[in-house]
Design a protein around this motif. Structure first.
Motif, PDB file in Angstrom:
ATOM      1  N   VAL A   1       1.281  11.631 -25.165  1.00  0.00           N
ATOM      2  CA  VAL A   1       0.908  12.818 -24.391  1.00  0.00           C
ATOM      3  C   VAL A   1       0.284  13.891 -25.272  1.00  0.00           C
ATOM      4  O   VAL A   1      -0.573  14.657 -24.820  1.00  0.00           O
ATOM      5  CB  VAL A   1       2.135  13.377 -23.627  1.00  0.00           C
ATOM      6  CG1 VAL A   1       2.596  12.409 -22.557  1.00  0.00           C
ATOM      7  CG2 VAL A   1       3.272  13.709 -24.583  1.00  0.00           C
TER       8      VAL A   1
ATOM      9  N   TYR B   1      -7.206   9.696 -20.479  1.00  0.00           N
ATOM     10  CA  TYR B   1      -6.081   8.758 -20.513  1.00  0.00           C
ATOM     11  C   TYR B   1      -6.352   7.621 -21.494  1.00  0.00           C
ATOM     12  O   TYR B   1      -5.456   7.194 -22.235  1.00  0.00           O
ATOM     13  CB  TYR B   1      -5.842   8.210 -19.108  1.00  0.00           C
ATOM     14  CG  TYR B   1      -4.711   7.214 -19.017  1.00  0.00           C
ATOM     15  CD1 TYR B   1      -3.382   7.639 -19.052  1.00  0.00           C
ATOM     16  CD2 TYR B   1      -4.966   5.852 -18.899  1.00  0.00           C
ATOM     17  CE1 TYR B   1      -2.347   6.730 -18.967  1.00  0.00           C
ATOM     18  CE2 TYR B   1      -3.934   4.934 -18.818  1.00  0.00           C
ATOM     19  CZ  TYR B   1      -2.628   5.369 -18.848  1.00  0.00           C
ATOM     20  OH  TYR B   1      -1.599   4.462 -18.773  1.00  0.00           O
TER      21      TYR B   1
ATOM     22  N   LEU C   1       5.113  15.525 -16.841  1.00  0.00           N
ATOM     23  CA  LEU C   1       4.561  14.612 -17.828  1.00  0.00           C
ATOM     24  C   LEU C   1       4.630  15.211 -19.231  1.00  0.00           C
ATOM     25  O   LEU C   1       5.049  14.542 -20.187  1.00  0.00           O
ATOM     26  CB  LEU C   1       3.111  14.279 -17.474  1.00  0.00           C
ATOM     27  CG  LEU C   1       2.330  13.438 -18.491  1.00  0.00           C
ATOM     28  CD1 LEU C   1       2.956  12.062 -18.635  1.00  0.00           C
ATOM     29  CD2 LEU C   1       0.867  13.318 -18.083  1.00  0.00           C
TER      30      LEU C   1
ATOM     31  N   LYS D   1       3.969   7.488 -16.509  1.00  0.00           N
ATOM     32  CA  LYS D   1       2.860   8.311 -17.020  1.00  0.00           C
ATOM     33  C   LYS D   1       1.557   7.971 -16.302  1.00  0.00           C
ATOM     34  O   LYS D   1       0.787   8.855 -15.911  1.00  0.00           O
ATOM     35  CB  LYS D   1       2.691   8.095 -18.518  1.00  0.00           C
ATOM     36  CG  LYS D   1       3.821   8.625 -19.382  1.00  0.00           C
ATOM     37  CD  LYS D   1       3.529   8.285 -20.837  1.00  0.00           C
ATOM     38  CE  LYS D   1       4.655   8.723 -21.743  1.00  0.00           C
ATOM     39  NZ  LYS D   1       4.413   8.348 -23.156  1.00  0.00           N
TER      40      LYS D   1
ATOM     41  N   GLU E   1      11.365  10.777 -23.575  1.00  0.00           N
ATOM     42  CA  GLU E   1      10.841   9.460 -23.221  1.00  0.00           C
ATOM     43  C   GLU E   1      11.811   8.347 -23.590  1.00  0.00           C
ATOM     44  O   GLU E   1      12.026   7.410 -22.810  1.00  0.00           O
ATOM     45  CB  GLU E   1       9.489   9.240 -23.909  1.00  0.00           C
ATOM     46  CG  GLU E   1       8.386  10.144 -23.380  1.00  0.00           C
ATOM     47  CD  GLU E   1       7.040   9.810 -23.994  1.00  0.00           C
ATOM     48  OE1 GLU E   1       6.909   8.706 -24.559  1.00  0.00           O
ATOM     49  OE2 GLU E   1       6.118  10.651 -23.908  1.00  0.00           O
TER      50      GLU E   1
END
Length: 345
Positions: free
Chosen positions: A160, A149, A90, A251, A237
């Motif tokens: 992120v 999150y 991630l 994600k 990404e």
């Protein structure tokens, strides 16, 4: 990328090492059993009609104490290593750790509420205490991860970098609240809270084991299905999006799997550090960054490493037992420093 070990050889070696570690974990302890008797007692537990002198005692020790402890170690080590792979994928950083999203600190906060709060309410019933502790730890880990999150979401996108900073901030906040509960605790409660935060496989039982096995099986079956997407994410990404990957969905899945896996592991065995950091990086050094190999190999390596750490914890000061978190930190911290020094060059 050139690899040191071919995938087939890696899986054969890790599988053989894992089986050997399981055998030793079942045989060794305060009451050590002969290796051959351990194997015969294990076969008796599986229903094979084997007779022999002293096998009843060995079967009792294996069935009631060693087998649930070994299964717990396998599940915790495997799911922590898987979660480490997910977080490193991630953040696209081989030094990322599952604790970055706050799940470990949230679980510690939930456990502190259960331990200190149970005393404040006049004590918990004996049959309810272990379940409430695990439940509160699991819910605490999920809650803090969900908050991390949510903070990282902006305009339908998950950033992120923001999520990383939010994880650091909420981890510090949860740690301060745990410190407050520690201040409120009496001597007995403080001892319980301290040893829980150091991690242990002691007291493993089938009742505590089956929820973790369900979560571990789910995470272990789901994440390898996303191996190609994780490989694409290594490119970036935008590049992964151009290849047809639903980056936002990926994600979300990675964060959810990490929260479930680490939350269940911490709820069952307490805080165990460095497995999610060291194991994926070590496997990556041997076999390369391909997640089709990295994910299943990390499960085997994580389970094996945690069982080895548990053997050290059991035997180093026998008949006393070290908390396993001390052993994993003692093994993992020097390796982490090695990675940092290696990266400088």
């Amino acid at each position: 990328m050139r690899t040191l070990v071919k995938p087939r050889s890696l899986f054969i070696g890790l599988g053989a090492l894992c089986l050997l570690t399981i055998w030793l974990s079942l045989a060794l302890g305060p009451v050590s059993l002969p290796l051959f008797d351990t194997l015969r007692a294990a076969l008796r537990l599986m229903g094979v009609p084997i007779h022999g002198q002293g096998l009843e005692q060995a079967e009792l020790i294996l069935g009631q104490i060693r087998l649930p402890r070994t299964l717990l170690g396998l599940a915790v080590g495997g799911v922590l290593a898987l979660s480490g792979v997910a977080m490193q994928g991630l953040f696209r950083n081989p030094l990322a750790d599952p604790a970055l999203v706050g799940v470990s600190s949230g679980a510690s906060l939930g456990a502190a509420i259960a331990i200190v709060g149970g005393v404040a309410l006049g004590g918990l019933p004996e049959f309810l205490g272990p379940y409430l502790l695990s439940f509160c730890a699991f819910v605490g880990g999920l809650a803090v991860t969900a908050l991390v999150y949510r903070v990282g979401r902006r305009n339908g996108q998950t950033h992120v970098g923001v999520m990383l900073l939010a994880g650091i901030a909420l981890t510090a906040l949860a740690g301060s609240i745990v410190g407050f509960f520690t201040y409120l605790a009496d001597d007995a409660t403080l001892r319980t809270l301290t040893f829980w935060n150091l991690g242990s496989l002691n007291g493993a039982s089938y009742a505590r084991l089956w929820p973790l096995l369900v979560v571990t099986a789910g995470v272990a079956l789901w994440l390898p299905r996303r191996a190609k997407a994780l490989n694409a994410l290594l490119l970036g990404e935008s590049e992964a999006g151009h290849l047809g990957i639903n980056v936002e969905g990926l994600k979300r899945e990675l964060v959810l799997c990490t929260a479930l896996g680490v939350g269940a592991a911490v709820a069952a065995a307490g805080m165990i550090s460095f497995i999610g950091l060291v194991v994926p990086h070590l496997v990556r050094l041997l076999a390369g960054p391909d997640h089709r190999v990295l994910l299943p190999a990390s499960v085997l390596a994580g389970a094996t490493l945690l069982l080895c750490a548990d053997l050290i914890a059991r035997l180093a000061l026998a008949p006393a037992e070290l908390p396993i978190g001390i052993v994993t930190a003692f093994l993992g911290a020097p390796f982490f420093l090695y990675l940092l020094l290696r990266g400088r060059h």
